[in-house]
Design a protein around this motif. Structure first.
Motif, PDB file in Angstrom:
ATOM      1  N   ARG A  53     -41.628   0.993 -54.756  1.00 26.78           N
ATOM      2  CA  ARG A  53     -42.790   0.448 -55.466  1.00 26.78           C
ATOM      3  C   ARG A  53     -42.355  -0.298 -56.731  1.00 26.78           C
ATOM      4  O   ARG A  53     -41.387   0.100 -57.399  1.00 26.78           O
ATOM      5  N   PRO A  54     -43.077  -1.372 -57.070  1.00 29.08           N
ATOM      6  CA  PRO A  54     -42.778  -2.067 -58.325  1.00 29.08           C
ATOM      7  C   PRO A  54     -42.962  -1.134 -59.524  1.00 29.08           C
ATOM      8  O   PRO A  54     -43.867  -0.301 -59.541  1.00 29.08           O
ATOM      9  N   MET A  55     -42.073  -1.290 -60.497  1.00 28.78           N
ATOM     10  CA  MET A  55     -42.123  -0.490 -61.713  1.00 28.78           C
ATOM     11  C   MET A  55     -42.322  -1.432 -62.889  1.00 28.78           C
ATOM     12  O   MET A  55     -41.364  -1.979 -63.421  1.00 28.78           O
ATOM     13  N   GLY A  56     -43.587  -1.639 -63.261  1.00 30.72           N
ATOM     14  CA  GLY A  56     -43.892  -2.588 -64.327  1.00 30.72           C
ATOM     15  C   GLY A  56     -43.531  -3.986 -63.886  1.00 30.72           C
ATOM     16  O   GLY A  56     -43.991  -4.464 -62.866  1.00 30.72           O
ATOM     17  N   ARG A  57     -42.685  -4.634 -64.667  1.00 27.06           N
ATOM     18  CA  ARG A  57     -42.261  -5.994 -64.338  1.00 27.06           C
ATOM     19  C   ARG A  57     -41.157  -6.039 -63.285  1.00 27.06           C
ATOM     20  O   ARG A  57     -40.842  -7.101 -62.772  1.00 27.06           O
ATOM     21  N   LEU A  58     -40.543  -4.925 -62.989  1.00 28.23           N
ATOM     22  CA  LEU A  58     -39.411  -4.890 -62.069  1.00 28.23           C
ATOM     23  C   LEU A  58     -39.881  -4.620 -60.652  1.00 28.23           C
ATOM     24  O   LEU A  58     -40.612  -3.660 -60.403  1.00 28.23           O
ATOM     25  N   ASP A  59     -39.458  -5.463 -59.720  1.00 29.90           N
ATOM     26  CA  ASP A  59     -39.776  -5.299 -58.308  1.00 29.90           C
ATOM     27  C   ASP A  59     -38.481  -5.023 -57.545  1.00 29.90           C
ATOM     28  O   ASP A  59     -37.797  -5.945 -57.099  1.00 29.90           O
ATOM     29  N   PRO A  60     -38.111  -3.743 -57.407  1.00 32.50           N
ATOM     30  CA  PRO A  60     -36.834  -3.428 -56.768  1.00 32.50           C
ATOM     31  C   PRO A  60     -36.773  -3.838 -55.295  1.00 32.50           C
ATOM     32  O   PRO A  60     -35.694  -4.125 -54.782  1.00 32.50           O
ATOM     33  N   ALA A  61     -37.909  -3.883 -54.602  1.00 32.28           N
ATOM     34  CA  ALA A  61     -37.907  -4.282 -53.194  1.00 32.28           C
ATOM     35  C   ALA A  61     -37.443  -5.729 -53.043  1.00 32.28           C
ATOM     36  O   ALA A  61     -36.618  -6.040 -52.169  1.00 32.28           O
ATOM     37  N   SER A  62     -37.940  -6.616 -53.882  1.00 31.16           N
ATOM     38  CA  SER A  62     -37.533  -8.025 -53.825  1.00 31.16           C
ATOM     39  C   SER A  62     -36.060  -8.173 -54.173  1.00 31.16           C
ATOM     40  O   SER A  62     -35.333  -8.932 -53.522  1.00 31.16           O
ATOM     41  N   LEU A  63     -35.623  -7.464 -55.199  1.00 31.58           N
ATOM     42  CA  LEU A  63     -34.221  -7.543 -55.605  1.00 31.58           C
ATOM     43  C   LEU A  63     -33.305  -7.016 -54.507  1.00 31.58           C
ATOM     44  O   LEU A  63     -32.290  -7.642 -54.178  1.00 31.58           O
ATOM     45  N   LEU A  64     -33.657  -5.886 -53.918  1.00 27.36           N
ATOM     46  CA  LEU A  64     -32.844  -5.323 -52.843  1.00 27.36           C
ATOM     47  C   LEU A  64     -32.806  -6.258 -51.638  1.00 27.36           C
ATOM     48  O   LEU A  64     -31.740  -6.466 -51.051  1.00 27.36           O
ATOM     49  N   LEU A  65     -33.954  -6.828 -51.282  1.00 27.36           N
ATOM     50  CA  LEU A  65     -33.978  -7.758 -50.150  1.00 27.36           C
ATOM     51  C   LEU A  65     -33.105  -8.973 -50.428  1.00 27.36           C
ATOM     52  O   LEU A  65     -32.377  -9.432 -49.538  1.00 27.36           O
ATOM     53  N   ALA A  66     -33.151  -9.491 -51.638  1.00 23.30           N
ATOM     54  CA  ALA A  66     -32.314 -10.644 -51.986  1.00 23.30           C
ATOM     55  C   ALA A  66     -30.832 -10.305 -51.848  1.00 23.30           C
ATOM     56  O   ALA A  66     -30.056 -11.080 -51.280  1.00 23.30           O
ATOM     57  N   ILE A  67     -30.443  -9.131 -52.333  1.00 24.38           N
ATOM     58  CA  ILE A  67     -29.037  -8.706 -52.233  1.00 24.38           C
ATOM     59  C   ILE A  67     -28.653  -8.530 -50.767  1.00 24.38           C
ATOM     60  O   ILE A  67     -27.570  -8.960 -50.341  1.00 24.38           O
ATOM     61  N   LEU A  68     -29.532  -7.917 -49.980  1.00 25.93           N
ATOM     62  CA  LEU A  68     -29.234  -7.722 -48.555  1.00 25.93           C
ATOM     63  C   LEU A  68     -29.131  -9.053 -47.821  1.00 25.93           C
ATOM     64  O   LEU A  68     -28.244  -9.231 -46.964  1.00 25.93           O
ATOM     65  N   LEU A  69     -30.018  -9.991 -48.131  1.00 27.86           N
ATOM     66  CA  LEU A  69     -29.955 -11.307 -47.485  1.00 27.86           C
ATOM     67  C   LEU A  69     -28.656 -12.025 -47.824  1.00 27.86           C
ATOM     68  O   LEU A  69     -27.992 -12.592 -46.945  1.00 27.86           O
ATOM     69  N   LYS A  70     -28.300 -12.020 -49.097  1.00 25.96           N
ATOM     70  CA  LYS A  70     -27.062 -12.691 -49.514  1.00 25.96           C
ATOM     71  C   LYS A  70     -25.847 -12.008 -48.895  1.00 25.96           C
ATOM     72  O   LYS A  70     -24.921 -12.675 -48.430  1.00 25.96           O
ATOM     73  N   THR A  71     -25.868 -10.676 -48.854  1.00 27.28           N
ATOM     74  CA  THR A  71     -24.764  -9.929 -48.252  1.00 27.28           C
ATOM     75  C   THR A  71     -24.641 -10.245 -46.769  1.00 27.28           C
ATOM     76  O   THR A  71     -23.533 -10.479 -46.268  1.00 27.28           O
ATOM     77  N   LEU A  72     -25.766 -10.260 -46.064  1.00 25.38           N
ATOM     78  CA  LEU A  72     -25.751 -10.583 -44.635  1.00 25.38           C
ATOM     79  C   LEU A  72     -25.266 -12.008 -44.407  1.00 25.38           C
ATOM     80  O   LEU A  72     -24.495 -12.260 -43.469  1.00 25.38           O
ATOM     81  N   GLY A  73     -25.691 -12.940 -45.252  1.00 24.73           N
ATOM     82  CA  GLY A  73     -25.226 -14.320 -45.129  1.00 24.73           C
ATOM     83  C   GLY A  73     -23.719 -14.425 -45.301  1.00 24.73           C
ATOM     84  O   GLY A  73     -23.047 -15.140 -44.554  1.00 24.73           O
ATOM     85  N   ILE A  74     -23.176 -13.718 -46.279  1.00 18.57           N
ATOM     86  CA  ILE A  74     -21.726 -13.730 -46.497  1.00 18.57           C
ATOM     87  C   ILE A  74     -21.016 -13.096 -45.312  1.00 18.57           C
ATOM     88  O   ILE A  74     -20.011 -13.618 -44.816  1.00 18.57           O
TER      89      ILE A  74
END
Length: 188
Positions: A53-74
């Motif tokens: 769940r988002p915690m205030g201004r921080l959205d860990p789901a979006s950040l994690l998905l971005a890291i996973l996408l970049k990792t998968l691309g690499i």
């Protein structure tokens, strides 16, 4: 083919990072550009937000998905070129790539903001408003320490320096930790 795969994952990462940054900066949800980005990413982000769940201004789901996408691309790019790297190196490379993407977005948004302040200071276009909303959280703290000189705002200069410093140091350290051949797929 590896370049095409890398481009696709970079674009997907870019869109998800934009969503993360829009949430971080509390951008206007009713802006049509914001709505487009949210609608494009909702099918993947909403199920992840049920767990992270988002915690205030921080959205860990979006950040994690971005890291996973970049990792998968690499990972896929390395596989297609026949190069080997450990999963830890690939993950660190994905993290470095996402940090680099965030810094690049801030860098170019700042340039656009500066140009708009010269050309159309009172622009009401949704894109101009969005750029202002994204970059303002970076400029505001700097303005507290560096007052404007006769109407000239110097805070963008110091934010540019900060972005370059973080990019060179943090992304450089992460890319070095990822090692070769992963570092060349980060986007540096």
């Amino acid at each position: 083919m590896a370049s095409f795969i890398q481009l696709l994952f970079h674009l997907a990462t870019f869109i998800v990072v934009l969503r993360f940054m829009l949430h971080l900066s509390k951008a206007d949800y009713f802006n049509p550009i914001t709505q487009g980005i949210v609608k494009a990413t909702n099918p993947i982000i909403l199920p992840m937000q049920a767990v992270l769940r988002p915690m205030g201004r921080l959205d860990p789901a979006s950040l994690l998905l971005a890291i996973l996408l970049k990792t998968l691309g690499i990972f896929l790019a390395l596989q297609m070129t026949g190069q080997l790297a450990g999963i830890g190196s690939i993950f660190i490379g994905g993290l470095a790539g996402v940090v680099k993407t965030i810094l690049d977005i801030y860098f170019f948004a700042l340039i656009i903001s500066i140009i708009l302040s010269w050309v159309a200071p009172q622009a009401s276009h949704p894109g101009a408003l969005l750029v202002h909303q994204v970059i303002e959280p970076l400029l505001e703290p700097v303005r507290k320490f560096i007052p404007s000189l006769g109407g000239l705002d110097l805070s963008p200069i110091f934010v540019f320096l900060g972005i370059n410093l973080v990019s060179n140091v943090l992304v450089g350290i992460l890319a070095q930790a990822a090692g070769m051949p992963v570092a060349r797929f980060i986007g540096m």
